[in-house]
Design an enzyme around this catalytic site. Structure first.
Site, PDB file in Angstrom:
ATOM      1  N   LYS A  29      -1.432   7.283   5.033  1.00 10.19           N
ATOM      2  CA  LYS A  29      -0.429   6.884   4.035  1.00 10.19           C
ATOM      3  C   LYS A  29      -0.517   7.732   2.771  1.00 10.19           C
ATOM      4  CE  LYS A  29      -0.552   1.991   5.406  1.00 10.19           C
ATOM      5  NZ  LYS A  29       0.608   1.656   6.236  1.00 10.19           N
ATOM      6  N   HIS A  51      -1.155  -8.464   4.092  1.00 11.01           N
ATOM      7  CA  HIS A  51      -0.853  -7.843   5.393  1.00 11.01           C
ATOM      8  C   HIS A  51      -1.761  -8.505   6.441  1.00 11.01           C
ATOM      9  CE1 HIS A  51      -1.017  -4.546   8.398  1.00 11.01           C
ATOM     10  NE2 HIS A  51       0.110  -4.116   7.866  1.00 11.01           N
ATOM     11  N   CYS A 107       4.259  -6.784   9.364  1.00  8.11           N
ATOM     12  CA  CYS A 107       2.901  -7.346   9.478  1.00  8.11           C
ATOM     13  C   CYS A 107       2.617  -8.317   8.333  1.00  8.11           C
ATOM     14  CB  CYS A 107       1.828  -6.257   9.540  1.00  8.11           C
ATOM     15  SG  CYS A 107       1.943  -5.267  11.024  1.00  8.11           S
ATOM     16  N   GLN A 109      -1.437   0.400   0.077  1.00  5.29           N
ATOM     17  CA  GLN A 109      -0.153   0.790  -0.524  1.00  5.29           C
ATOM     18  C   GLN A 109      -0.296   1.330  -1.944  1.00  5.29           C
ATOM     19  OE1 GLN A 109       2.578   1.069   1.106  1.00  5.29           O
ATOM     20  NE2 GLN A 109       2.021  -0.057   2.961  1.00  5.29           N
ATOM     21  N   ASP A 142      -7.384  -4.362  -1.006  1.00  6.57           N
ATOM     22  CA  ASP A 142      -6.642  -3.622   0.015  1.00  6.57           C
ATOM     23  C   ASP A 142      -5.745  -2.628  -0.725  1.00  6.57           C
ATOM     24  OD1 ASP A 142      -4.739  -2.690   1.767  1.00  6.57           O
ATOM     25  OD2 ASP A 142      -4.367  -4.633   2.726  1.00  6.57           O
TER      26      ASP A 142
HETATM   27  N1  7TS Z   1      -2.754  -3.343   4.228  1.00  6.55           N
HETATM   28  C1  7TS Z   1      -1.519  -3.110   3.744  1.00  6.55           C
HETATM   29  C2  7TS Z   1      -1.112  -3.656   2.420  1.00  6.55           C
HETATM   30  C3  7TS Z   1      -0.642  -2.314   4.497  1.00  6.55           C
HETATM   31  O1  7TS Z   1       0.574  -2.077   4.031  1.00  6.55           O
HETATM   32  C4  7TS Z   1      -1.064  -1.803   5.755  1.00  6.55           C
HETATM   33  C5  7TS Z   1      -0.147  -1.007   6.639  1.00  6.55           C
HETATM   34  C6  7TS Z   1      -2.378  -2.074   6.177  1.00  6.55           C
HETATM   35  C7  7TS Z   1      -3.182  -2.858   5.390  1.00  6.55           C
HETATM   36  C8  7TS Z   1      -2.922  -1.539   7.454  1.00  6.55           C
HETATM   37  O2  7TS Z   1      -3.082  -0.167   7.390  1.00  6.55           O
HETATM   38  P1  7TS Z   1      -3.583   0.652   8.688  1.00  6.55           P
HETATM   39  O3  7TS Z   1      -3.451   2.063   8.287  1.00  6.55           O
HETATM   40  O4  7TS Z   1      -4.985   0.236   8.949  1.00  6.55           O
HETATM   41  O5  7TS Z   1      -2.661   0.262   9.804  1.00  6.55           O
HETATM   42  N2  7TS Z   1       1.220  -1.266   6.415  1.00  6.55           N
HETATM   43  C9  7TS Z   1       2.247  -0.888   7.192  1.00  6.55           C
HETATM   44  C10 7TS Z   1       3.567  -1.137   6.866  1.00  6.55           C
HETATM   45  O6  7TS Z   1       3.917  -1.724   5.835  1.00  6.55           O
HETATM   46  N3  7TS Z   1       4.367  -0.662   7.835  1.00  6.55           N
HETATM   47  O7  7TS Z   1       3.597  -0.096   8.759  1.00  6.55           O
HETATM   48  C11 7TS Z   1       2.281  -0.228   8.378  1.00  6.55           C
END
Ligand code: 7TS
Length: 411
Positions: free
Chosen positions: A230, A126, A368, A207, A204
């Site tokens: 999430k 990501h 992303c 997910q 990371d």
């Molecule tokens: N890493 C992964 C693998 C992710 O899927 C996401 C967010 C992030 C980092 C960033 O997370 P945040 O909470 O700091 O924004 N992924 C997604 C997505 O797949 N659609 O919207 C956000």
């Protein structure tokens, strides 16, 4: 392993938001990789906290401040138990996965990365696990390198990994579960291979946390980040796990209130971790809500959730593959609850827009993952992502909707 099989339909009742119609159809919420919905216990905990206990943490001596501080630190303990950290001091509250990775890139990276060093990532990361390292590389003169993915099934190409992990590599950062491909990476093996060479690892878990068991000791990572929003928790809160020894050797990320031990006009000293990394008023209400969410998930059992996610993904992939001209991305087996696809040459945004008219919430775009999209030779995909409150019947609605979309576009 939790023993009793969860009553999935009773659990679905915990989510008031799911009981609504969108454009005249029952909502089918399949955008869980972007954010999850919140169970009533979390909504009520936030409401209760703001009604009865709200006060700033670690500051006041009065009763409300004491209650808030106790609840905030109890949430840290819950997060430590959830990740099986050795102690709560290894849990830093952040705004989310992105901030956790940026914290490591600044505080650990700024101290330990030099010109000529290599930061190893994978081709499925990501943007949040690419851009902070690019910024660090620009500041320090370090290089980036990527573990490639296999063309067809979106797995990491691990044959050449030991060669890639050469003595210039100082950090190996990778995702546990791909937010586009649904690939589940062998994180314990990756950490073991890095550790043998003295390379620091960051996982990371945006997910994977709340979707499958995530045990930092079993994984053997140095850092791991996830987002509260999430995992049924509030927005604006996340967790960075860091091995204590590493946290102790790191300078602060941000300066301000609450992270100091003493300040004079020209020099300051810091508190011990984790407080050293929590400058300013934290989102303590959200942290408390997150603690409730983690308990809720632990009671269901993340092993059960993983199986449920995988069953829905397998059902979706099975039905989708019968649609003419449909292209599925990611591995055929061992899938997490994320399914990306393209319907012939219908643009992903069109698929998502028409699905929305039927009450089906999908995501379309690059997720992303722009470099990954380029690697796959596409601009975007449509994506369905599942959580434990989704049902087999909803997967069937998704597939029926896609069949209608194909007819609609005459594809
Ligand atoms: N890493 C992964 C693998 C992710 O899927 C996401 C967010 C992030 C980092 C960033 O997370 P945040 O909470 O700091 O924004 N992924 C997604 C997505 O797949 N659609 O919207 C956000």
């Amino acid at each position: 392993m939790t023993h009793h099989l969860p009553d999935w339909s009773a659990l679905r009742e915990d989510f008031p938001i799911l009981r609504q119609k969108v454009h005249g159809h029952p909502l089918v919420y399949l955008d869980n990789a972007a954010t999850s919905q919140k169970p009533r216990v979390v909504l009520e905990a936030l409401d209760r906290f703001y009604r009865h206990d709200n006060s700033n943490v670690h500051r006041g001596i009065h009763e409300l401040s004491r209650r808030a501080t106790v609840a905030f630190e109890a949430a840290r303990e819950r997060a430590a138990v959830f990740l099986h950290a050795r102690e709560p001091a290894e849990i830093i509250f952040t705004r989310g996965t992105t901030e956790g990775i940026n914290l490591v890139a600044h505080a650990w990276g700024g101290k330990n990365i030099r010109s000529g060093d290599t930061i190893l990532l994978t081709e499925m990361e990501h943007h949040s696990n690419i851009v902070p390292w690019q910024l660090l590389a620009e500041r320090t003169g370090a290089k980036l390198a990527y573990v490639p993915i296999t063309g067809n099934d979106g797995l990491l190409e691990l044959g050449g990994l030991d060669n890639l992990l050469d003595n210039t590599v100082k950090l190996f950062a990778f995702t546990h579960v791909s937010n586009t491909l649904g690939t589940v990476n062998p994180v314990a093996d990756l950490c073991a291979r890095a550790r043998r060479r003295g390379i620091v690892t960051l996982v990371d878990a945006a997910q994977s946390a709340g979707h499958r068991p995530v045990d930092v000791q079993e994984i053997g990572c140095d850092f791991l980040a996830f987002s509260g929003h999430k995992v049924c928790g509030p927005t604006g809160i996340g967790v960075l796990y860091g091995r204590r020894e590493l946290l102790e050797g790191m300078p602060p990320f941000q300066g301000g209130g609450d992270m100091i031990s003493s300040v004079d006009y020209f020099h300051s000293t810091w508190k011990e971790p984790p407080h050293k990394f929590e400058a300013g008023t934290p989102d303590f209400a959200a942290a408390i809500g997150l603690g409730v969410a983690l308990d809720y998930l632990a009671a269901i059992g993340c092993d059960h959730i993983a199986r449920h996610d995988a069953e829905l993904a397998a059902r979706a992939m099975d039905q989708l593959s019968s649609l003419p001209g449909l292209r599925l991305f990611g591995p055929r087996t061992g899938h997490a609850g994320v399914v990306s696809f393209l319907l012939q040459d219908i643009h992903a945004h069109d698929v998502v827009t028409v699905a929305d008219q039927r009450g089906v919430a999908l995501r379309g775009g690059h997720h992303c993952n722009q470099p990954l999209m380029k690697k796959l030779g596409v601009e975007s995909t449509a994506r369905a992502s599942f959580y434990f409150y989704n049902t087999a019947a909803e997967v069937d609605v998704l597939c029926e909707t896609l069949r209608e979309i194909q007819k609609f576009f005459g594809a």
